[in-house]
Design a protein around this motif. Structure first.
Motif, PDB file in Angstrom:
ATOM      1  N   UNK A   1     -10.341  -5.837 -19.015  1.00 28.49           N
ATOM      2  CA  UNK A   1     -11.333  -4.736 -18.580  1.00 28.49           C
ATOM      3  C   UNK A   1     -10.381  -3.688 -19.027  1.00 28.49           C
ATOM      4  N   UNK A   2      -9.339  -3.502 -18.468  1.00 26.94           N
ATOM      5  CA  UNK A   2      -8.846  -2.090 -18.983  1.00 26.94           C
ATOM      6  C   UNK A   2      -8.046  -2.364 -20.541  1.00 26.94           C
ATOM      7  N   UNK A   3      -7.812  -3.846 -20.807  1.00 29.29           N
ATOM      8  CA  UNK A   3      -7.112  -3.981 -22.057  1.00 29.29           C
ATOM      9  C   UNK A   3      -8.214  -4.127 -23.105  1.00 29.29           C
ATOM     10  N   UNK A   4      -9.541  -3.432 -22.766  1.00 23.57           N
ATOM     11  CA  UNK A   4     -11.365  -3.198 -23.803  1.00 23.57           C
ATOM     12  C   UNK A   4     -12.029  -4.766 -23.988  1.00 23.57           C
ATOM     13  N   UNK A   5     -11.816  -5.350 -22.771  1.00 26.27           N
ATOM     14  CA  UNK A   5     -12.330  -6.965 -23.937  1.00 26.27           C
ATOM     15  C   UNK A   5     -13.965  -6.470 -23.068  1.00 26.27           C
ATOM     16  N   UNK A   6     -14.747  -7.344 -23.073  1.00 24.94           N
ATOM     17  CA  UNK A   6     -15.968  -7.379 -22.930  1.00 24.94           C
ATOM     18  C   UNK A   6     -16.435  -8.430 -22.731  1.00 24.94           C
ATOM     19  N   UNK A   7     -17.774  -9.110 -21.980  1.00 25.05           N
ATOM     20  CA  UNK A   7     -18.232  -9.929 -21.772  1.00 25.05           C
ATOM     21  C   UNK A   7     -18.588 -10.974 -22.913  1.00 25.05           C
ATOM     22  N   UNK A   8     -18.003 -12.179 -23.306  1.00 28.09           N
ATOM     23  CA  UNK A   8     -18.423 -12.663 -23.855  1.00 28.09           C
ATOM     24  C   UNK A   8     -17.120 -13.345 -25.147  1.00 28.09           C
ATOM     25  N   UNK A   9     -16.602 -12.152 -25.147  1.00 33.25           N
ATOM     26  CA  UNK A   9     -15.372 -12.195 -25.598  1.00 33.25           C
ATOM     27  C   UNK A   9     -13.905 -13.564 -25.403  1.00 33.25           C
ATOM     28  N   UNK A  10     -12.879 -13.935 -25.807  1.00 36.34           N
ATOM     29  CA  UNK A  10     -12.766 -14.973 -25.966  1.00 36.34           C
ATOM     30  C   UNK A  10     -10.546 -14.225 -25.982  1.00 36.34           C
ATOM     31  N   UNK A  11      -9.765 -15.393 -25.258  1.00 33.42           N
ATOM     32  CA  UNK A  11      -9.026 -14.505 -24.779  1.00 33.42           C
ATOM     33  C   UNK A  11      -7.901 -16.255 -24.517  1.00 33.42           C
ATOM     34  N   UNK A  12      -6.678 -16.492 -25.118  1.00 34.35           N
ATOM     35  CA  UNK A  12      -6.005 -17.606 -24.638  1.00 34.35           C
ATOM     36  C   UNK A  12      -4.645 -17.406 -23.734  1.00 34.35           C
ATOM     37  N   UNK A  13      -4.422 -18.020 -23.045  1.00 41.47           N
ATOM     38  CA  UNK A  13      -3.299 -18.485 -22.146  1.00 41.47           C
ATOM     39  C   UNK A  13      -2.814 -19.179 -21.963  1.00 41.47           C
ATOM     40  N   UNK A  14      -1.696 -19.262 -21.981  1.00 44.14           N
ATOM     41  CA  UNK A  14       0.046 -19.882 -22.479  1.00 44.14           C
ATOM     42  C   UNK A  14       0.604 -19.810 -21.161  1.00 44.14           C
TER      43      UNK A  14
ATOM     44  N   UNK B   1      -7.443 -22.528 -23.043  1.00 41.26           N
ATOM     45  CA  UNK B   1      -6.892 -22.861 -22.590  1.00 41.26           C
ATOM     46  C   UNK B   1      -5.719 -23.323 -23.430  1.00 41.26           C
ATOM     47  N   UNK B   2      -3.997 -23.298 -24.262  1.00 45.04           N
ATOM     48  CA  UNK B   2      -3.608 -23.644 -25.155  1.00 45.04           C
ATOM     49  C   UNK B   2      -2.156 -24.339 -24.426  1.00 45.04           C
ATOM     50  N   UNK B   3      -1.247 -25.338 -24.729  1.00 51.96           N
ATOM     51  CA  UNK B   3      -0.998 -26.190 -24.852  1.00 51.96           C
ATOM     52  C   UNK B   3       0.709 -25.477 -24.191  1.00 51.96           C
ATOM     53  N   UNK B   4       2.129 -25.040 -23.798  1.00 52.99           N
ATOM     54  CA  UNK B   4       2.587 -24.188 -23.059  1.00 52.99           C
ATOM     55  C   UNK B   4       3.781 -24.262 -24.458  1.00 52.99           C
ATOM     56  N   UNK B   5       4.071 -25.610 -25.132  1.00 53.58           N
ATOM     57  CA  UNK B   5       5.184 -25.933 -25.859  1.00 53.58           C
ATOM     58  C   UNK B   5       4.485 -26.012 -27.323  1.00 53.58           C
ATOM     59  N   UNK B   6       2.687 -25.327 -27.819  1.00 52.18           N
ATOM     60  CA  UNK B   6       2.514 -25.093 -29.144  1.00 52.18           C
ATOM     61  C   UNK B   6       3.209 -23.881 -29.995  1.00 52.18           C
TER      62      UNK B   6
ATOM     63  N   UNK C   1      -9.345 -12.436 -29.128  1.00 50.42           N
ATOM     64  CA  UNK C   1      -8.581 -11.453 -29.436  1.00 50.42           C
ATOM     65  C   UNK C   1      -7.387 -10.812 -28.551  1.00 50.42           C
ATOM     66  N   UNK C   2      -7.171 -11.380 -27.366  1.00 54.08           N
ATOM     67  CA  UNK C   2      -5.886 -11.542 -26.905  1.00 54.08           C
ATOM     68  C   UNK C   2      -5.301 -12.852 -26.453  1.00 54.08           C
ATOM     69  N   UNK C   3      -3.570 -12.385 -26.052  1.00 52.54           N
ATOM     70  CA  UNK C   3      -2.834 -13.695 -25.919  1.00 52.54           C
ATOM     71  C   UNK C   3      -2.263 -13.566 -25.278  1.00 52.54           C
ATOM     72  N   UNK C   4      -1.972 -13.970 -24.128  1.00 55.58           N
ATOM     73  CA  UNK C   4      -1.574 -13.464 -22.510  1.00 55.58           C
ATOM     74  C   UNK C   4      -0.641 -15.504 -22.039  1.00 55.58           C
ATOM     75  N   UNK C   5       0.822 -15.130 -21.988  1.00 55.84           N
ATOM     76  CA  UNK C   5       1.284 -15.473 -21.831  1.00 55.84           C
ATOM     77  C   UNK C   5       3.120 -15.730 -20.656  1.00 55.84           C
ATOM     78  N   UNK C   6       2.994 -16.723 -20.330  1.00 56.68           N
ATOM     79  CA  UNK C   6       3.609 -16.776 -19.374  1.00 56.68           C
ATOM     80  C   UNK C   6       4.979 -15.983 -19.516  1.00 56.68           C
ATOM     81  N   UNK C   7       6.272 -15.464 -19.054  1.00 53.34           N
ATOM     82  CA  UNK C   7       7.296 -15.091 -19.344  1.00 53.34           C
ATOM     83  C   UNK C   7       8.630 -16.186 -20.014  1.00 53.34           C
TER      84      UNK C   7
ATOM     85  N   UNK D   1       7.830 -18.635 -21.882  1.00 51.14           N
ATOM     86  CA  UNK D   1       7.530 -18.909 -22.977  1.00 51.14           C
ATOM     87  C   UNK D   1       6.368 -18.416 -24.038  1.00 51.14           C
ATOM     88  N   UNK D   2       6.753 -16.843 -23.839  1.00 54.78           N
ATOM     89  CA  UNK D   2       5.917 -16.315 -24.573  1.00 54.78           C
ATOM     90  C   UNK D   2       6.375 -15.692 -26.324  1.00 54.78           C
ATOM     91  N   UNK D   3       7.554 -16.027 -26.510  1.00 50.97           N
ATOM     92  CA  UNK D   3       8.294 -16.329 -27.566  1.00 50.97           C
ATOM     93  C   UNK D   3       6.784 -15.820 -28.766  1.00 50.97           C
TER      94      UNK D   3
END
Length: 449
Positions: A54-67, A90-95, A110-116, A118-120
């Motif tokens: 919410x603090x990042x400005x994302x609103x209901x209905x938006x999409x975020x990528x998780x690695x 949700x995507x393959x961490x080896x992508x 609109x946003x991508x969040x990654x585990x430290x 496998x972040x690069x």
């Protein structure tokens, strides 16, 4: 106890914060650095993740990528985004960065969040598409915790959904082209969780463990969420280690495990260890498992191996060998509750191009659509290689055995595939229904508090 309408996947977890608040919800493998989150701690972390989105400005209905790998942080971010009203890709961490750029473009995230760890690649892809990027915070045994009210009630702030609202985009492997995102609804996840709990009779007395990837529908929808929804402690293995896995079965008194055939083969080959008297179910999927491997695994663990078949587009379910009843080695069992599957030629002949295979498998559809597309209408035009529709009249074709040139594949190959999904029909809504295939009797969108 009063029944409550469930309008969020998080509703599957909240009752356990009230009844068994200090019991384990999810944990990492045994070891000196083990992280173990209670029901209250787990919901506290989910709430913190919700607030970050919410603090990042994302609103209901938006999409975020998780690695992320199979760890508590994956579930925290997935459920936190859901609580904020977002749909998770949700995507393959080896992508690779190039693969992530394609997924970002295709999903409109609109946003991508990654585990430290496998972040690069994600950082590079997010930079190229000029969208927000974050590394997810690692959790420890100390941190935010949900506070119960004076009456012992658990109040959790989350967005309310309709059952047809999008919850996640899970991308296929892309073996026949570019990966396509299967649009899974809130109802898909809730009803799939109910179905798996019913088939496996999972309860708070169980203990579950898996090394399955959570970005895959098998690990997320068919293993992790049913365990959490049943109040059964879940042990996650971010990196597959057959010996550590077997050791954990004894230490954590695990009763249910899920995996793919390669995992069971690695356990048989590379892991010793003590007996596992608490184990009562080995759930196998993802690929066919040889009968000899089944017999060896059952002898090793003194527990039945139940094989199933499903697809990302059907929330991971399709058929499953019954835990209570006749299990047939070499078969993936009858249809799961609320779904029909069958081998057919005449039903689908009119949808297939000339010279395509005579055999075709169809499964009652559950996903909302493919890629950016909404749920298609009856006899929709979603195509594979620009030819025959993959989904029509609420049925999904799982194998046409036809190539882009229209040449016919060996009928024996097609027949084998069809045999694997052939099963008895179960009671369902009419084929013309556009509700998710899982929201059918005896399942109801209610839960006991």
């Amino acid at each position: 106890m009063a029944a409550t309408l469930r309008t969020s996947i998080v509703d599957l977890l909240v009752p356990w914060a009230e009844t068994i608040p200090d019991s384990v919800a999810v944990r990492t493998p045994p070891g000196p650095d083990r992280v173990s989150l209670s029901q209250l701690r787990f919901l506290g972390e989910i709430g913190a993740a919700r607030d970050r989105y919410r603090a990042a400005g994302l609103r209901p209905g938006d999409r975020t990528v998780l690695i992320a790998p199979s760890c508590p942080e994956f579930l925290i971010e997935f459920l936190g985004a859901h609580a904020a009203g977002l749909a998770t890709v949700a995507v393959n961490p080896l992508s690779t960065a190039r693969e992530l750029v394609y997924i970002l473009e295709d999903s409109d995230a609109l946003r991508l969040v990654a585990h430290p760890a496998m972040a690069e690649p994600g950082r590079l892809a997010a930079g190229e598409k000029n969208i927000g990027f974050d590394t997810l915070p690692l959790v420890g045994n100390e941190g935010p915790s949900l506070q119960l009210g004076d009456d012992g009630a658990a109040e959790f702030d989350r967005v309310e959904f309709e059952w047809d609202d999008l919850a996640a985009l899970l991308y296929t492997s892309g073996t026949t082209g570019k990966p396509k995102g299967a649009m899974l609804s809130v109802g898909n996840f809730i009803a799939t969780t109910d179905i798996v709990k019913e088939m496996t009779q999972t309860s708070p007395e169980d203990r579950s463990a898996t090394g399955l990837p959570l970005f895959h529908v098998f690990g997320l929808a068919d293993m992790a969420l049913p365990a959490l929804s049943a109040g059964a402690p879940l042990t996650l293995f971010p990196r597959w280690d057959p010996q550590a896995f077997v050791d954990a079965l004894t230490e954590d008194e695990i009763s249910i495990i899920s995996g793919v055939p390669t995992m069971w083969m690695s356990v048989l080959t590379n892991a010793g260890g003590a007996a596992t008297p608490n184990l009562r179910l080995v759930s196998s999927g993802g690929a066919a498992i040889a009968g000899e491997v089944i017999r060896k695994v059952e002898a090793r663990f003194s527990a039945p191996v139940a094989e199933g078949y499903g697809l990302t587009e059907t929330a991971g379910l399709g058929t499953f060998n019954p835990l209570f009843g006749t299990r047939k080695v070499g078969s993936v069992g009858p249809s799961t509750p609320g779904l029909r599957s069958r081998s057919s030629t005449s039903t689908v002949r009119r949808f297939l191009p000339a010279r395509s295979a005579r055999w075709c498998c169809v499964v009652r559809r559950s996903c909302s659509g493919i890629g950016r597309n909404p749920r298609p209408p009856p006899r929709c035009s979603i195509t594979r290689d620009g030819s025959a529709p993959a989904i029509w009249d609420t049925w999904m074709r799982t194998d046409t055995s036809s190539s882009s040139t229209g040449s016919r594949t060996s009928s024996s190959t097609a027949a084998t595939t069809c045999t694997r999904v052939r099963s008895k029909r179960s009671s369902t809504r009419s084929p013309g229904s556009l509700r998710p295939a899982w929201s059918v009797p005896p399942m109801r969108n209610t839960g006991s508090r």
